[in-house]
Scaffold this active site. Structure first.
Site, PDB file in Angstrom:
ATOM      1  N   ASP A   1       0.841  -1.203   0.000  1.00 41.78           N
ATOM      2  CA  ASP A   1       0.000   0.000   0.000  1.00 41.78           C
ATOM      3  C   ASP A   1       0.875   1.252   0.000  1.00 41.78           C
ATOM      4  O   ASP A   1       2.078   1.190   0.243  1.00 41.78           O
ATOM      5  CB  ASP A   1      -0.907  -0.009   1.236  1.00 41.78           C
ATOM      6  CG  ASP A   1      -2.127   0.892   1.085  1.00 41.78           C
ATOM      7  OD1 ASP A   1      -2.280   1.547   0.036  1.00 41.78           O
ATOM      8  OD2 ASP A   1      -2.929   0.942   2.044  1.00 41.78           O
ATOM      9  N   LYS A   2       0.235   2.377  -0.254  1.00 41.81           N
ATOM     10  CA  LYS A   2       0.901   3.686  -0.292  1.00 41.81           C
ATOM     11  C   LYS A   2      -0.003   4.705   0.390  1.00 41.81           C
ATOM     12  O   LYS A   2      -1.231   4.615   0.329  1.00 41.81           O
ATOM     13  CB  LYS A   2       1.167   4.071  -1.756  1.00 41.81           C
ATOM     14  CG  LYS A   2       1.527   5.526  -1.999  1.00 41.81           C
ATOM     15  CD  LYS A   2       0.316   6.308  -2.497  1.00 41.81           C
ATOM     16  CE  LYS A   2       0.659   7.802  -2.664  1.00 41.81           C
ATOM     17  NZ  LYS A   2      -0.576   8.592  -2.915  1.00 41.81           N
ATOM     18  N   HIS A   3       0.614   5.686   1.045  1.00 40.77           N
ATOM     19  CA  HIS A   3      -0.149   6.770   1.656  1.00 40.77           C
ATOM     20  C   HIS A   3       0.567   8.090   1.411  1.00 40.77           C
ATOM     21  O   HIS A   3       1.794   8.161   1.491  1.00 40.77           O
ATOM     22  CB  HIS A   3      -0.302   6.560   3.166  1.00 40.77           C
ATOM     23  CG  HIS A   3      -1.009   7.698   3.840  1.00 40.77           C
ATOM     24  ND1 HIS A   3      -2.378   7.848   3.793  1.00 40.77           N
ATOM     25  CD2 HIS A   3      -0.537   8.752   4.557  1.00 40.77           C
ATOM     26  CE1 HIS A   3      -2.713   8.944   4.452  1.00 40.77           C
ATOM     27  NE2 HIS A   3      -1.625   9.509   4.925  1.00 40.77           N
ATOM     28  N   SER A   4      -0.205   9.136   1.134  1.00 43.21           N
ATOM     29  CA  SER A   4       0.338  10.483   0.978  1.00 43.21           C
ATOM     30  C   SER A   4      -0.164  11.353   2.111  1.00 43.21           C
ATOM     31  O   SER A   4      -1.329  11.245   2.533  1.00 43.21           O
ATOM     32  CB  SER A   4      -0.088  11.083  -0.361  1.00 43.21           C
ATOM     33  OG  SER A   4       0.237  12.462  -0.414  1.00 43.21           O
TER      34      SER A   4
ATOM     35  N   THR B   1      -8.777  11.368  -2.682  1.00 34.55           N
ATOM     36  CA  THR B   1      -8.684  10.336  -3.726  1.00 34.55           C
ATOM     37  C   THR B   1     -10.057   9.775  -4.073  1.00 34.55           C
ATOM     38  O   THR B   1     -10.369   9.536  -5.245  1.00 34.55           O
ATOM     39  CB  THR B   1      -7.739   9.216  -3.260  1.00 34.55           C
ATOM     40  OG1 THR B   1      -6.439   9.767  -3.032  1.00 34.55           O
ATOM     41  CG2 THR B   1      -7.640   8.118  -4.304  1.00 34.55           C
TER      42      THR B   1
ATOM     43  N   ARG C   1      -9.880  16.068  18.286  1.00 32.19           N
ATOM     44  CA  ARG C   1      -8.677  16.872  18.046  1.00 32.19           C
ATOM     45  C   ARG C   1      -9.005  18.127  17.252  1.00 32.19           C
ATOM     46  O   ARG C   1      -8.429  19.194  17.474  1.00 32.19           O
ATOM     47  CB  ARG C   1      -7.637  16.043  17.291  1.00 32.19           C
ATOM     48  CG  ARG C   1      -6.968  14.960  18.125  1.00 32.19           C
ATOM     49  CD  ARG C   1      -6.232  13.983  17.234  1.00 32.19           C
ATOM     50  NE  ARG C   1      -5.237  14.664  16.407  1.00 32.19           N
ATOM     51  CZ  ARG C   1      -4.848  14.231  15.217  1.00 32.19           C
ATOM     52  NH1 ARG C   1      -5.358  13.125  14.695  1.00 32.19           N
ATOM     53  NH2 ARG C   1      -3.926  14.892  14.548  1.00 32.19           N
TER      54      ARG C   1
ATOM     55  N   SER D   1      -2.989   8.420  13.890  1.00 33.36           N
ATOM     56  CA  SER D   1      -4.179   8.549  13.059  1.00 33.36           C
ATOM     57  C   SER D   1      -3.946   7.987  11.669  1.00 33.36           C
ATOM     58  O   SER D   1      -4.745   7.190  11.151  1.00 33.36           O
ATOM     59  CB  SER D   1      -4.583  10.023  12.974  1.00 33.36           C
ATOM     60  OG  SER D   1      -5.713  10.186  12.145  1.00 33.36           O
TER      61      SER D   1
ATOM     62  N   LYS E   1      -5.293   3.515  10.464  1.00 31.77           N
ATOM     63  CA  LYS E   1      -6.168   3.151   9.346  1.00 31.77           C
ATOM     64  C   LYS E   1      -5.418   2.343   8.297  1.00 31.77           C
ATOM     65  O   LYS E   1      -5.945   1.357   7.764  1.00 31.77           O
ATOM     66  CB  LYS E   1      -6.763   4.414   8.720  1.00 31.77           C
ATOM     67  CG  LYS E   1      -7.665   5.209   9.648  1.00 31.77           C
ATOM     68  CD  LYS E   1      -8.353   6.346   8.942  1.00 31.77           C
ATOM     69  CE  LYS E   1      -7.433   7.485   8.591  1.00 31.77           C
ATOM     70  NZ  LYS E   1      -7.005   8.277   9.757  1.00 31.77           N
ATOM     71  N   LYS E   2      -4.204   2.760   7.977  1.00 29.29           N
ATOM     72  CA  LYS E   2      -3.437   2.046   6.950  1.00 29.29           C
ATOM     73  C   LYS E   2      -3.079   0.631   7.403  1.00 29.29           C
ATOM     74  O   LYS E   2      -3.166  -0.329   6.627  1.00 29.29           O
ATOM     75  CB  LYS E   2      -2.170   2.829   6.599  1.00 29.29           C
ATOM     76  CG  LYS E   2      -2.406   3.943   5.599  1.00 29.29           C
ATOM     77  CD  LYS E   2      -2.807   3.367   4.251  1.00 29.29           C
ATOM     78  CE  LYS E   2      -3.306   4.416   3.285  1.00 29.29           C
ATOM     79  NZ  LYS E   2      -3.749   3.839   1.998  1.00 29.29           N
TER      80      LYS E   2
END
Length: 435
Positions: free
Chosen positions: A79-82, A119, A167, A182, A186-187
Site C-alpha cells: 500500500d501507499k499513503h500520501s 482520492t 482533536r 491517526s 487506518k493504513k
C-alpha cells in the site's frame, strides 16, 4: 483501569503502558471514554508526547479498536499513503501499476477536507463509480483486478474517527504522535506487508519545511516498522501542484494522460519513485531503481491503463472508460483563461491558495458534508521556472458560474509570483527515509 488515571499519568509526563492505551482506545471506540476525557487525553499527548514506544503502542491500540483485515493472496499485499498536497493523484496511477506487476493493493483512502483533494472524490467523478463497498466485495475485486481504492468502513479504526473529531475542536491536530497514530491506524488495519509513505513538503503541503517533513517521515516509518509493517518514506516536493490541474475530474484527466500517453511528467516520475521503493521493500525487486524502471515500463506499454479500466469497471464505472475518458468525465459550464499581468519567470506558487480556490469553486469541502461539484477546478497551471509573456496563460479556471470563475482568477493572480529573473525549479524528490 480508568480514563482519569491514564490522563493523570500523562499529566505527570509518564507514558501509559500498552495495556492502558489499548483500554483507552477501546473506550474511544465504544463510548466508554467521554468527549471531555478524550479531549484531555489529546491535549496531554500534545503537550508532553508519548515517545517512540508509546506512539507505536497507541497506533496499534487504535488499529485494533475495530476490524483488522486479513488476506489470502498469491502475491504480496502492499500500500501507499500520501500526507496530502495539491494536484496529487499518484494513487490513481500507482495502484494499477502495482497490480499489473503482481502485487495486491487494498488502498483505503479518504475524502478531501481543507485545501487538499481526496482520492475517493476524484474517483467518483467517473460516472457510476462507488468507493463504499464491504469487505467481502473488496476481497472479490482484489482477486479479480489486484487493486481497489475504497473508503474505510465504520469498523476500520473507530477509535481514530472519534479522536480525530475531538482533536479538530481542541487545537490538538498538530501533535506528531497523534498525527502518526491517526494515519497509520487506518493504513495498518488493511494489513499490508509493505507500505510507502509520500511525505509532502512545501507551499501546497501541510508540512511547510523540510525539517517538519523529515520529523513526520521518521515518526511514521519508525512506528509502522515497530508495528510489523516494512515501511519507507519518500519526502517529495509540493511547492507547486504535482499535476498541472486541481479538481476532481480534471485530475482524473491528468491520470489518464499519464496512463495513455508516453510523455513523461512529474506525476509519472513521483509514481515511479514511490512504487520502486515499495516494490523493493516488498521483496519483489532487488533495488528501488529496478522497481522504478519496471513501473515506467508498465505505464508506457499501456498495461497500467488496461488494468485501471478493469478496476473502474469493478466498482461501477463505464466499461470503455479508458478508451473514451474524455467523453465520460464531466465538464464545467464556464471556462476562463487567466492571463499573466507581466512578462517574466514563475518564481513562486502558493499551492495552498490554489487548493482553497478550488474549494471555493465547489470542488472541495469546507465542512465534511459539503456536496462536491466534480467538474470544477483549475487546469494548465504553469510550473516554477516557466517563462511567461504578459497576457499569456497562467492557468484555466473551470467553474459553474461567471462570478465564481472571476474570483478564482483573482486568487490565481495573487498566488503565482512572476519575477524578471529565472529560478531553478525545485527537485521532485528530496530524500528517502527507511527505519
Amino acid at each position: 483501569m480508568d480514563a482519569r488515571s491514564i490522563i493523570a499519568k500523562l499529566r505527570r509526563e509518564q507514558v501509559p503502558t500498552s495495556k492502558e492505551l489499548t483500554w483507552f482506545a477501546q473506550g474511544l471506540a465504544d463510548g466508554g471514554v467521554s468527549d471531555a476525557q478524550a479531549g484531555a487525553f489529546a491535549m496531554a499527548v500534545c503537550m508532553g508526547g508519548l515517545g517512540a514506544k508509546g506512539r507505536a503502542d497507541l497506533t496499534v491500540a487504535m488499529r485494533d479498536s475495530g476490524d483488522v483485515l486479513s488476506w489470502d493472496f498469491d502475491g504480496p499485499v502492499i500500500d501507499k499513503h500520501s500526507t496530502g498536497g495539491v494536484g496529487d493523484c499518484v494513487s490513481l496511477v500507482l495502484a494499477p501499476v502495482l497490480a499489473e506487476l503482481g502485487a495486491y493493493v487494498p488502498m483505503i483512502s479518504g475524502r478531501g477536507l481543507g485545501h487538499t483533494g481526496g482520492t475517493l472524490d476524484k474517483l467518483e467523478s467517473i460516472p457510476g463509480v462507488s468507493t463504499q463497498i464491504g469487505q467481502e466485495r473488496l476481497t472479490q475485486i482484489l482477486h479479480e483486478t489486484g487493486a481497489a481504492i475504497v473508503g474505510a468502513t465504520g469498523q476500520i479504526a473507530p477509535a481514530d474517527k472519534r479522536l480525530y473529531a475531538i482533536r479538530d475542536v481542541t487545537a490538538t491536530v498538530e501533535s506528531l504522535d497523534l498525527i502518526t497514530a491517526s494515519i497509520l491506524s487506518k493504513k495498518l488495519a488493511a494489513s499490508p506487508e509493505a507500505l510507502v509513505l509520500d511525505v509532502k513538503v512545501g507551499s501546497g503541503a501541510f508540512m511547510k519545511t523540510l525539517e517538519d517533513a523529515r520529523n513526520l517521515a521518521r515518526a511514521l516509518t519508525e512506528t509502522a516498522n515497530a508495528a510489523g509493517c516494512r515501511t519507507s518514506a519518500v519526502i517529495t516536493d509540493m511547492n507547486q501542484p504535482l499535476a498541472p490541474a486541481l479538481g476532481n475530474a480534471l485530475e482524473v484527466a491528468e491520470v489518464m494522460k499519464v496512463l495513455t500517453d508516453t510523455h513523461y511528467t512529474p506525476l509519472a516520475e513521483i509514481t515511479a519513485e514511490l512504487g520502486g521503493v515499495l516494490l523493493a521493500d516488498a521483496g519483489m525487486y532487488a533495488t528501488a531503481d529496478e522497481g522504478r524502471d519496471k513501473i515506467t515500463d508498465v505505464i508506457r506499454d499501456g498495461r497500467a491503463a488496461e488494468r485501471f479500466g478493469h478496476m473502474m469497471a469493478a466498482v461501477g464505472g463505464p466499461l470503455q472508460f479508458v478508451e473514451n475518458w474524455v467523453r465520460f468525465l464531466p465538464e464545467a459550464s464556464v471556462i476562463l483563461e487567466v492571463p499573466a499581468q507581466d512578462t517574466g519567470y514563475i518564481t513562486a506558487i502558493d499551492g495552498e491558495a490554489l487548493g482553497l480556490a478550488v474549494v471555493a469553486l465547489g470542488g472541495g469541502r469546507q465542512v465534511e458534508d459539503d456536496v462536491i461539484d466534480p467538474a470544477v477546478g483549475l487546469s494548465a497551471i504553469v510550473r516554477l521556472g516557466d517563462k511567461v509573456e504578459k497576457g499569456g496563460p497562467l492557468a484555466v479556471v473551470h467553474a459553474s458560474r461567471e462570478d465564481a470563475a472571476q474570483h478564482a482568477a483573482e486568487t490565481i493572480l495573487r498566488a503565482i509570483t512572476i519575477r524578471p529573473d529565472a529560478v531553478m525549479a525545485p527537485v521532485l524528490v528530496h530524500e528517502r527515509i527507511s527505519s
